[in-house]
Scaffold this active site. Structure first.
Site, PDB file in Angstrom:
ATOM      1  N   GLU A 135       0.830  -1.202   0.000  1.00 44.28           N
ATOM      2  CA  GLU A 135       0.000   0.000   0.000  1.00 44.28           C
ATOM      3  C   GLU A 135       0.865   1.251   0.000  1.00 44.28           C
ATOM      4  O   GLU A 135       1.916   1.288   0.631  1.00 44.28           O
ATOM      5  CB  GLU A 135      -0.892  -0.008   1.250  1.00 44.28           C
ATOM      6  CG  GLU A 135      -1.822   1.182   1.302  1.00 44.28           C
ATOM      7  CD  GLU A 135      -2.964   0.975   2.289  1.00 44.28           C
ATOM      8  OE1 GLU A 135      -3.982   1.652   2.121  1.00 44.28           O
ATOM      9  OE2 GLU A 135      -2.835   0.142   3.211  1.00 44.28           O
ATOM     10  N   THR A 166       0.396   5.918  -0.825  1.00 46.33           N
ATOM     11  CA  THR A 166      -0.557   7.021  -0.644  1.00 46.33           C
ATOM     12  C   THR A 166      -1.727   6.937  -1.616  1.00 46.33           C
ATOM     13  O   THR A 166      -2.872   7.165  -1.259  1.00 46.33           O
ATOM     14  CB  THR A 166       0.165   8.369  -0.892  1.00 46.33           C
ATOM     15  OG1 THR A 166       1.396   8.309  -0.193  1.00 46.33           O
ATOM     16  CG2 THR A 166      -0.636   9.528  -0.359  1.00 46.33           C
ATOM     17  N   TYR A 167      -1.415   6.646  -2.873  1.00 53.56           N
ATOM     18  CA  TYR A 167      -2.467   6.615  -3.887  1.00 53.56           C
ATOM     19  C   TYR A 167      -2.904   5.213  -4.252  1.00 53.56           C
ATOM     20  O   TYR A 167      -4.017   4.986  -4.680  1.00 53.56           O
ATOM     21  CB  TYR A 167      -1.959   7.228  -5.201  1.00 53.56           C
ATOM     22  CG  TYR A 167      -1.699   8.694  -5.168  1.00 53.56           C
ATOM     23  CD1 TYR A 167      -2.750   9.601  -5.107  1.00 53.56           C
ATOM     24  CD2 TYR A 167      -0.401   9.183  -5.235  1.00 53.56           C
ATOM     25  CE1 TYR A 167      -2.507  10.955  -5.110  1.00 53.56           C
ATOM     26  CE2 TYR A 167      -0.152  10.533  -5.245  1.00 53.56           C
ATOM     27  CZ  TYR A 167      -1.201  11.429  -5.177  1.00 53.56           C
ATOM     28  OH  TYR A 167      -0.953  12.769  -5.182  1.00 53.56           O
ATOM     29  N   ALA A 168      -1.970   4.280  -4.182  1.00 54.52           N
ATOM     30  CA  ALA A 168      -2.240   2.961  -4.767  1.00 54.52           C
ATOM     31  C   ALA A 168      -2.151   1.848  -3.727  1.00 54.52           C
ATOM     32  O   ALA A 168      -1.331   1.912  -2.817  1.00 54.52           O
ATOM     33  CB  ALA A 168      -1.242   2.691  -5.890  1.00 54.52           C
ATOM     34  N   THR A 169      -3.014   0.856  -3.889  1.00 57.33           N
ATOM     35  CA  THR A 169      -2.939  -0.361  -3.083  1.00 57.33           C
ATOM     36  C   THR A 169      -2.917  -1.534  -4.056  1.00 57.33           C
ATOM     37  O   THR A 169      -3.673  -1.532  -5.037  1.00 57.33           O
ATOM     38  CB  THR A 169      -4.178  -0.495  -2.162  1.00 57.33           C
ATOM     39  OG1 THR A 169      -4.337   0.737  -1.451  1.00 57.33           O
ATOM     40  CG2 THR A 169      -4.005  -1.622  -1.160  1.00 57.33           C
ATOM     41  N   ASP A 172      13.274   3.636 -13.501  1.00 62.77           N
ATOM     42  CA  ASP A 172      13.229   3.333 -12.065  1.00 62.77           C
ATOM     43  C   ASP A 172      13.580   1.866 -11.847  1.00 62.77           C
ATOM     44  O   ASP A 172      12.888   1.152 -11.143  1.00 62.77           O
ATOM     45  CB  ASP A 172      11.837   3.669 -11.506  1.00 62.77           C
ATOM     46  CG  ASP A 172      11.812   3.635  -9.975  1.00 62.77           C
ATOM     47  OD1 ASP A 172      12.887   3.792  -9.345  1.00 62.77           O
ATOM     48  OD2 ASP A 172      10.728   3.443  -9.401  1.00 62.77           O
TER      49      ASP A 172
END
Length: 352
Positions: free
Chosen positions: A29, A31-34, A142
């Site tokens: 998990e 901040t935006y995505a899980t 990345d």
């Protein structure tokens, strides 16, 4: 078939619908995505469900949209497959193929001692996936062991294209984690915004070293610390090793000591001559001097894999070549290795 009709028929089958997928355990998990492990009711296969919440004012984070638009067009055995996209008011869900673990977990499971043969097979797959991306002008930007996923067959796939094709290298990901500096090339650390394919190749070198030794090559905590670690091993750059560096304002402000080059083999005693040569070609200060992914695949280091791996179709796995298989890793408790001579019908505890 028109796009509208095609979409309608896919929708009838169940694509693009949340109820087509059963949510299982949570995998991670931010901040935006899980990310959840899930199962498709259509195929009964496991999937990874990446839920991106949209209640933030800016709507879908641009990194997520970028990831979707890139992955829709990338079809390769060494790139994670995006199966489906589900868009609701509150959430954008990306449905990916499910892979058991990432390279970081794989290395941890081997007690950081990987078979040298397996290092070669993983590195070849990493270069294959990158060569395909780079040919299509897509940079990953990345690369790190956590973004390289591995399934129980030993297939390695590039994942997390959230930063690909952005104009600058951010310090935070959209799940608000700090982006690691360990795999970032010195030109970028010194503020270069000239992004092209060599940005990824430095990271490949760092990952290659980490697979061979079981430890990161340059584990810096700040930009300055990262550069110190790089120069301590590769030598502080000069006009000879990196033309133009002495006039770089950024470089001058740090006032680095004059480190001498240390042979990489001193730090990675298990690496052979060809491996050492390939590693040196990946870790060049000057971006344009770094070996490309395409050239890397043809390097003598991979000769022992045979000719056939050089002519695989994009979507064919390296394991479709006869006699290519992972070996048991020395430090591994249970492993993916071929059936024993008793001819067992299933691979021995393939679930790592």
């Amino acid at each position: 078939m028109s796009r509208r009709l095609r979409r309608a028929s896919l929708s009838e089958i169940g694509f693009g619908k949340l109820e087509t997928y059963i949510k299982l355990d949570k995998l991670g998990e931010g901040t935006y995505a899980t990310v959840y492990k899930g199962r498709s009711k259509l195929t009964d296969n496991l999937v990874a469900l990446k839920e991106i919440r949209l209640e933030h004012e800016e709507g879908a984070p641009c990194t997520a949209i970028r990831e979707v638009s890139l992955l829709k067009d990338l079809k390769h055995a060494n790139i994670v497959t995006l199966h489906d996209i589900i868009h609701t008011d509150k959430c954008l869900t990306l449905v990916f193929e499910y892979l058991e673990k990432d390279l970081k977990q794989y290395m941890d499971d081997c007690g950081s001692i990987m078979s040298i043969h397996n290092v070669k097979i993983f590195l070849f797959q990493l270069l294959r996936g990158l060569a395909y991306c780079h040919k299509r002008k897509v940079l990953h930007r990345d690369l790190k062991p956590q973004n390289l996923l591995i399934n129980e067959k030993g297939e390695l796939k590039l994942a997390d294209f959230g930063l690909a094709r952005a104009k600058s290298v951010p310090t935070k990901t959209y799940s608000n984690e700090v982006v690691t500096l360990w795999y970032r090339p010195p030109d970028v650390l010194l503020g270069s915004t000239e992004y092209s394919t060599p940005i990824d190749m430095w990271g490949v070198g760092c990952i290659f070293y980490e697979m061979i030794t079981g430890r990161p090559l340059f584990p810096g905590s700040t930009v300055e610390d990262e550069l110190h670690l790089i120069f301590r091993i590769l030598g502080t750059p000069t006009e000879v090793t990196w033309p133009g560096i002495t006039t770089s304002e950024e470089f001058k402000t740090y006032n680095f000591p004059q480190y001498q080059v240390e042979p990489l083999v001193n730090h990675a005693p298990r690496i052979d001559t060809d491996g050492h040569d390939l590693l040196s070609l990946l870790l060049k200060f000057e971006a344009k001097k770094r070996i490309s992914a395409e050239e890397g695949l043809k390097h003598p280091y991979f000769k022992s894999l045979g000719e056939q791996v050089q002519t695989l179709a994009d979507t064919a796995s390296i394991f479709s070549v006869k006699d290519i298989a992972l070996q048991r890793d020395p430090g591994k408790r249970s492993s993916i290795y071929p059936e024993s001579s008793q001819g067992k019908s299933r691979r021995q505890s393939v679930l790592f």
